[in-house]
Design a protein around this motif. Sequence first.
Motif, PDB file in Angstrom:
ATOM      1  N   MET A  44       0.831  -1.211   0.000  1.00 46.37           N
ATOM      2  CA  MET A  44       0.000   0.000   0.000  1.00 46.37           C
ATOM      3  C   MET A  44       0.864   1.259   0.000  1.00 46.37           C
ATOM      4  O   MET A  44       0.549   2.233  -0.687  1.00 46.37           O
ATOM      5  N   ASP A  45       1.958   1.250   0.762  1.00 48.22           N
ATOM      6  CA  ASP A  45       2.862   2.396   0.793  1.00 48.22           C
ATOM      7  C   ASP A  45       3.472   2.632  -0.585  1.00 48.22           C
ATOM      8  O   ASP A  45       3.523   3.757  -1.071  1.00 48.22           O
ATOM      9  N   LEU A  46       3.931   1.564  -1.217  1.00 51.96           N
ATOM     10  CA  LEU A  46       4.577   1.704  -2.525  1.00 51.96           C
ATOM     11  C   LEU A  46       3.595   2.162  -3.600  1.00 51.96           C
ATOM     12  O   LEU A  46       3.927   3.005  -4.437  1.00 51.96           O
ATOM     13  N   THR A  47       2.379   1.612  -3.587  1.00 51.03           N
ATOM     14  CA  THR A  47       1.425   1.948  -4.645  1.00 51.03           C
ATOM     15  C   THR A  47       0.677   3.249  -4.396  1.00 51.03           C
ATOM     16  O   THR A  47       0.524   4.058  -5.307  1.00 51.03           O
ATOM     17  N   GLU A  48       0.218   3.471  -3.165  1.00 54.84           N
ATOM     18  CA  GLU A  48      -0.642   4.615  -2.883  1.00 54.84           C
ATOM     19  C   GLU A  48       0.104   5.868  -2.444  1.00 54.84           C
ATOM     20  O   GLU A  48      -0.322   6.977  -2.752  1.00 54.84           O
ATOM     21  N   LYS A  53       5.722   1.882  -9.660  1.00 59.07           N
ATOM     22  CA  LYS A  53       5.109   1.224 -10.812  1.00 59.07           C
ATOM     23  C   LYS A  53       5.283  -0.287 -10.730  1.00 59.07           C
ATOM     24  O   LYS A  53       6.248  -0.782 -10.162  1.00 59.07           O
ATOM     25  N   GLU A  54       4.353  -0.992 -11.341  1.00 61.20           N
ATOM     26  CA  GLU A  54       4.437  -2.440 -11.516  1.00 61.20           C
ATOM     27  C   GLU A  54       4.728  -3.188 -10.208  1.00 61.20           C
ATOM     28  O   GLU A  54       5.583  -4.069 -10.151  1.00 61.20           O
ATOM     29  N   VAL A  55       4.023  -2.831  -9.154  1.00 62.17           N
ATOM     30  CA  VAL A  55       4.209  -3.487  -7.864  1.00 62.17           C
ATOM     31  C   VAL A  55       3.472  -4.832  -7.891  1.00 62.17           C
ATOM     32  O   VAL A  55       2.280  -4.881  -8.183  1.00 62.17           O
ATOM     33  N   SER A  56       4.208  -5.898  -7.632  1.00 65.39           N
ATOM     34  CA  SER A  56       3.599  -7.229  -7.619  1.00 65.39           C
ATOM     35  C   SER A  56       4.164  -8.031  -6.452  1.00 65.39           C
ATOM     36  O   SER A  56       5.210  -7.704  -5.904  1.00 65.39           O
ATOM     37  N   GLU A  69       7.986  -7.037  -5.814  1.00 63.70           N
ATOM     38  CA  GLU A  69       8.845  -6.551  -6.891  1.00 63.70           C
ATOM     39  C   GLU A  69       8.200  -5.287  -7.417  1.00 63.70           C
ATOM     40  O   GLU A  69       6.975  -5.235  -7.582  1.00 63.70           O
ATOM     41  N   ALA A  70       9.021  -4.261  -7.663  1.00 66.77           N
ATOM     42  CA  ALA A  70       8.464  -2.979  -8.089  1.00 66.77           C
ATOM     43  C   ALA A  70       9.530  -2.130  -8.763  1.00 66.77           C
ATOM     44  O   ALA A  70      10.726  -2.391  -8.641  1.00 66.77           O
ATOM     45  N   ILE A  81      11.662  -6.200  -2.741  1.00 67.54           N
ATOM     46  CA  ILE A  81      11.460  -5.663  -1.395  1.00 67.54           C
ATOM     47  C   ILE A  81      11.093  -6.827  -0.481  1.00 67.54           C
ATOM     48  O   ILE A  81      10.184  -7.593  -0.783  1.00 67.54           O
ATOM     49  N   LEU A  82      11.825  -6.935   0.632  1.00 67.82           N
ATOM     50  CA  LEU A  82      11.558  -7.956   1.644  1.00 67.82           C
ATOM     51  C   LEU A  82      10.878  -7.281   2.823  1.00 67.82           C
ATOM     52  O   LEU A  82      11.530  -6.619   3.627  1.00 67.82           O
ATOM     53  N   PRO A  83       9.543  -7.382   2.927  1.00 69.87           N
ATOM     54  CA  PRO A  83       8.835  -6.788   4.064  1.00 69.87           C
ATOM     55  C   PRO A  83       8.863  -7.735   5.259  1.00 69.87           C
ATOM     56  O   PRO A  83       8.539  -8.906   5.119  1.00 69.87           O
ATOM     57  N   LEU A  84       9.263  -7.214   6.407  1.00 66.19           N
ATOM     58  CA  LEU A  84       9.302  -8.043   7.611  1.00 66.19           C
ATOM     59  C   LEU A  84       8.769  -7.267   8.806  1.00 66.19           C
ATOM     60  O   LEU A  84       9.092  -6.092   8.979  1.00 66.19           O
TER      61      LEU A  84
END
Length: 150
Positions: A44-48, A53-56, A69-70, A81-84
Amino acid sequence: MSGASGGEKRPPPNWILQHPAYQQMKDLQIEDSAQVHAAFLVYMDLTEVRRWKEVSCVKSSELQVVLLEAREKEGAPTLTILPLPAHQSVTHKSIRHVLDRGFPVLLCAVAADSTLVYQRMTDGLVTPDPPVGPFQDMGRRQHRKRRQQR
């Protein structure tokens, strides 16, 4: 009349569970629900917020985590991106696995209050930029004064 003041609609309390990206992450069948939640917050942070772009999302079967991946902008390289969750520890082996993907990698620690802290991960040591601040100028001035006094 029910709802928020000013005529604004509030999202339902479980809107995260209904979000298509969250559903996609749940479909990856990652057992750690805290990591899935962290991945969704980063998504949500990356997209909104950041408008990347191209966040998957992709599954790391070896680590049993959701990776993102973005691209920061059109034409930029793809980043992993490794979210932890901030309380979760990482091992050298898990970091190595993510770095071996070959993309530039960001680690995003997600605090309990949803604060996100991004760190760029590299393979090896990175020379930092020189420190900036008034102390640099002071050092030069003192050095010049010493030379002039000689």
